[in-house]
Design a protein around this motif. Structure first.
Motif, PDB file in Angstrom:
ATOM      1  N   ALA A 162       0.827  -1.209   0.000  1.00  0.00           N
ATOM      2  CA  ALA A 162       0.000   0.000   0.000  1.00  0.00           C
ATOM      3  C   ALA A 162       0.860   1.258   0.000  1.00  0.00           C
ATOM      4  CB  ALA A 162      -0.940  -0.009   1.199  1.00  0.00           C
ATOM      5  N   LEU A 163       1.924   1.249   0.787  1.00  0.00           N
ATOM      6  CA  LEU A 163       2.818   2.405   0.821  1.00  0.00           C
ATOM      7  C   LEU A 163       3.529   2.581  -0.519  1.00  0.00           C
ATOM      8  CD1 LEU A 163       4.244   4.681   2.314  1.00  0.00           C
ATOM      9  CD2 LEU A 163       5.879   2.991   3.190  1.00  0.00           C
ATOM     10  N   ALA A 164       4.074   1.489  -1.057  1.00  0.00           N
ATOM     11  CA  ALA A 164       4.767   1.567  -2.346  1.00  0.00           C
ATOM     12  C   ALA A 164       3.802   1.960  -3.464  1.00  0.00           C
ATOM     13  CB  ALA A 164       5.423   0.222  -2.669  1.00  0.00           C
ATOM     14  N   ASP A 165       2.576   1.483  -3.378  1.00  0.00           N
ATOM     15  CA  ASP A 165       1.567   1.825  -4.381  1.00  0.00           C
ATOM     16  C   ASP A 165       1.291   3.326  -4.368  1.00  0.00           C
ATOM     17  OD1 ASP A 165      -0.267   1.290  -6.409  1.00  0.00           O
ATOM     18  OD2 ASP A 165      -1.905   0.910  -5.005  1.00  0.00           O
ATOM     19  N   ASN A 166       1.259   3.911  -3.185  1.00  0.00           N
ATOM     20  CA  ASN A 166       1.048   5.343  -3.076  1.00  0.00           C
ATOM     21  C   ASN A 166       2.235   6.135  -3.613  1.00  0.00           C
ATOM     22  OD1 ASN A 166      -0.165   7.817  -2.222  1.00  0.00           O
ATOM     23  ND2 ASN A 166       1.041   7.750  -0.353  1.00  0.00           N
ATOM     24  N   ILE A 167       3.445   5.701  -3.276  1.00  0.00           N
ATOM     25  CA  ILE A 167       4.644   6.439  -3.666  1.00  0.00           C
ATOM     26  C   ILE A 167       4.960   6.277  -5.146  1.00  0.00           C
ATOM     27  CG2 ILE A 167       7.128   6.680  -3.279  1.00  0.00           C
ATOM     28  CD1 ILE A 167       5.346   7.631  -0.955  1.00  0.00           C
ATOM     29  N   PHE A 168       4.854   5.061  -5.671  1.00  0.00           N
ATOM     30  CA  PHE A 168       5.266   4.782  -7.048  1.00  0.00           C
ATOM     31  C   PHE A 168       4.104   4.649  -8.023  1.00  0.00           C
ATOM     32  CE2 PHE A 168       8.419   2.659  -4.210  1.00  0.00           C
ATOM     33  CZ  PHE A 168       9.407   3.618  -4.365  1.00  0.00           C
ATOM     34  N   ALA A 169       2.882   4.845  -7.523  1.00  0.00           N
ATOM     35  CA  ALA A 169       1.687   4.799  -8.380  1.00  0.00           C
ATOM     36  C   ALA A 169       1.624   3.500  -9.179  1.00  0.00           C
ATOM     37  CB  ALA A 169       1.657   5.996  -9.319  1.00  0.00           C
ATOM     38  N   LEU A 170       1.854   2.388  -8.513  1.00  0.00           N
ATOM     39  CA  LEU A 170       1.875   1.101  -9.202  1.00  0.00           C
ATOM     40  C   LEU A 170       0.530   0.804  -9.863  1.00  0.00           C
ATOM     41  CD1 LEU A 170       3.777  -0.994  -6.494  1.00  0.00           C
ATOM     42  CD2 LEU A 170       4.733   0.127  -8.532  1.00  0.00           C
ATOM     43  N   THR A 171      -0.543   0.957  -9.109  1.00  0.00           N
ATOM     44  CA  THR A 171      -1.869   0.675  -9.665  1.00  0.00           C
ATOM     45  C   THR A 171      -2.266   1.712 -10.703  1.00  0.00           C
ATOM     46  OG1 THR A 171      -2.570  -0.407  -7.611  1.00  0.00           O
ATOM     47  CG2 THR A 171      -4.300   0.353  -9.093  1.00  0.00           C
ATOM     48  N   ARG A 172      -2.080   3.000 -10.368  1.00  0.00           N
ATOM     49  CA  ARG A 172      -2.474   4.060 -11.300  1.00  0.00           C
ATOM     50  C   ARG A 172      -1.701   3.976 -12.603  1.00  0.00           C
ATOM     51  NH1 ARG A 172      -1.818   7.163  -6.784  1.00  0.00           N
ATOM     52  NH2 ARG A 172      -0.026   8.264  -7.681  1.00  0.00           N
ATOM     53  N   ASN A 173      -0.374   3.787 -12.513  1.00  0.00           N
ATOM     54  CA  ASN A 173       0.417   3.771 -13.741  1.00  0.00           C
ATOM     55  C   ASN A 173       0.243   2.482 -14.539  1.00  0.00           C
ATOM     56  OD1 ASN A 173       1.389   6.354 -13.532  1.00  0.00           O
ATOM     57  ND2 ASN A 173       3.245   5.761 -12.435  1.00  0.00           N
TER      58      ASN A 173
END
Length: 256
Positions: free
Chosen positions: A203-214
């Protein structure tokens, strides 16, 4: 608010605060490299909402001065409201391509993850050299987005990085270029350090690196097949998670 691909974008001020909170180790190293002491004048170019200004202001004390500059009015507004009662902190709206300071104004200059977004990094570095005093120190921290490591499907990791580098970040591999660009701008390059913080929380990495969004952006752009992208994201969230970005820290000096 959504971007051109219709994918919602996060609030930039809140995002910058989240990044600052998650990136404490490399930020402390960048601060140490500045070699701050009471009485110095410091330029923080691309200061964002001012998350890093308090530590610098404490180091130079009230006998020094910290000037934060950002091109985004929302960032300047957030930082200004935060430091309105700090007489030795000044926040300005400005463009690194044409800084509104006299030559040889600052003892130190700093950029943190801002050069990756500018239209002409070489010109910004030339401007930083101009406003630094002879012998003044420049410290820059920048990522290399092509080097983001995610434990899982290697080909999907590479496809994600390719999309981010080609579409989402203007100067995605600026980190590895810092020494060459600084030397070309007339700086003496003192050292280049690398830091690779490790994230174990999706969840933290997803927020920082926009894994889901990108990943969704890459799917909509046709760079990744939807089935592959959705499978990859699901796999990243199962079991042990690991992500590690590569940061480059440049130490340079304006010649005497």
């Amino acid at each position: 608010m959504a971007n051109a691909l219709g994918v919602p974008s996060p609030d930039k001020v809140a995002y910058m605060a989240d990044v600052a909170a998650a990136a404490g180790d490399y930020k402390r190293q960048l601060l140490d490299l500045l070699e701050l002491e009471p009485g110095l004048t410091v330029l923080d170019l691309g200061c964002g909402p001012g998350e890093d200004v308090p530590a610098m202001a404490d180091a130079v004390t009230t006998s020094g001065r910290v000037v934060g500059v950002d091109i985004d009015p929302k960032m300047v507004e957030a930082a200004t409201s935060r430091f309105h009662d700090h007489p030795h902190v000044e926040i300005r709206l400005g463009d690194g391509l044409a800084l509104s300071f006299e030559d040889a104004t600052f003892d130190r200059a700093r950029m943190d993850r801002a050069l990756q977004h500018v239209a002409d990094p070489a010109t910004v570095l030339t401007e930083l050299r101009r406003v630094l005093k002879p012998g003044g120190l420049l410290r820059i921290g920048e990522p290399d987005w092509d080097s983001l490591v995610l434990d899982g499907d290697l080909e999907m990791n590479r496809a994600f990085n390719r999309f981010v580098c080609s579409t989402m970040v203007r100067n995605a591999t600026i980190g590895r270029q810092l020494a060459r660009l600084a030397h070309s701008a007339g700086f003496e390059v003192q050292a280049v350090h690398t830091v690779s913080p490790v994230f174990h929380d999706f969840a933290l990495a997803d927020n920082i690196f926009a894994l889901t969004r990108n990943t969704e952006r890459a799917i909509r752009a046709g760079a990744i097949e939807r089935a592959d992208g959705e499978r990859w994201l699901a796999e990243l969230q199962q079991g042990d998670f690991l992500a590690a970005p590569l940061m480059f820290l440049l130490s340079a000096r304006k010649p005497l």
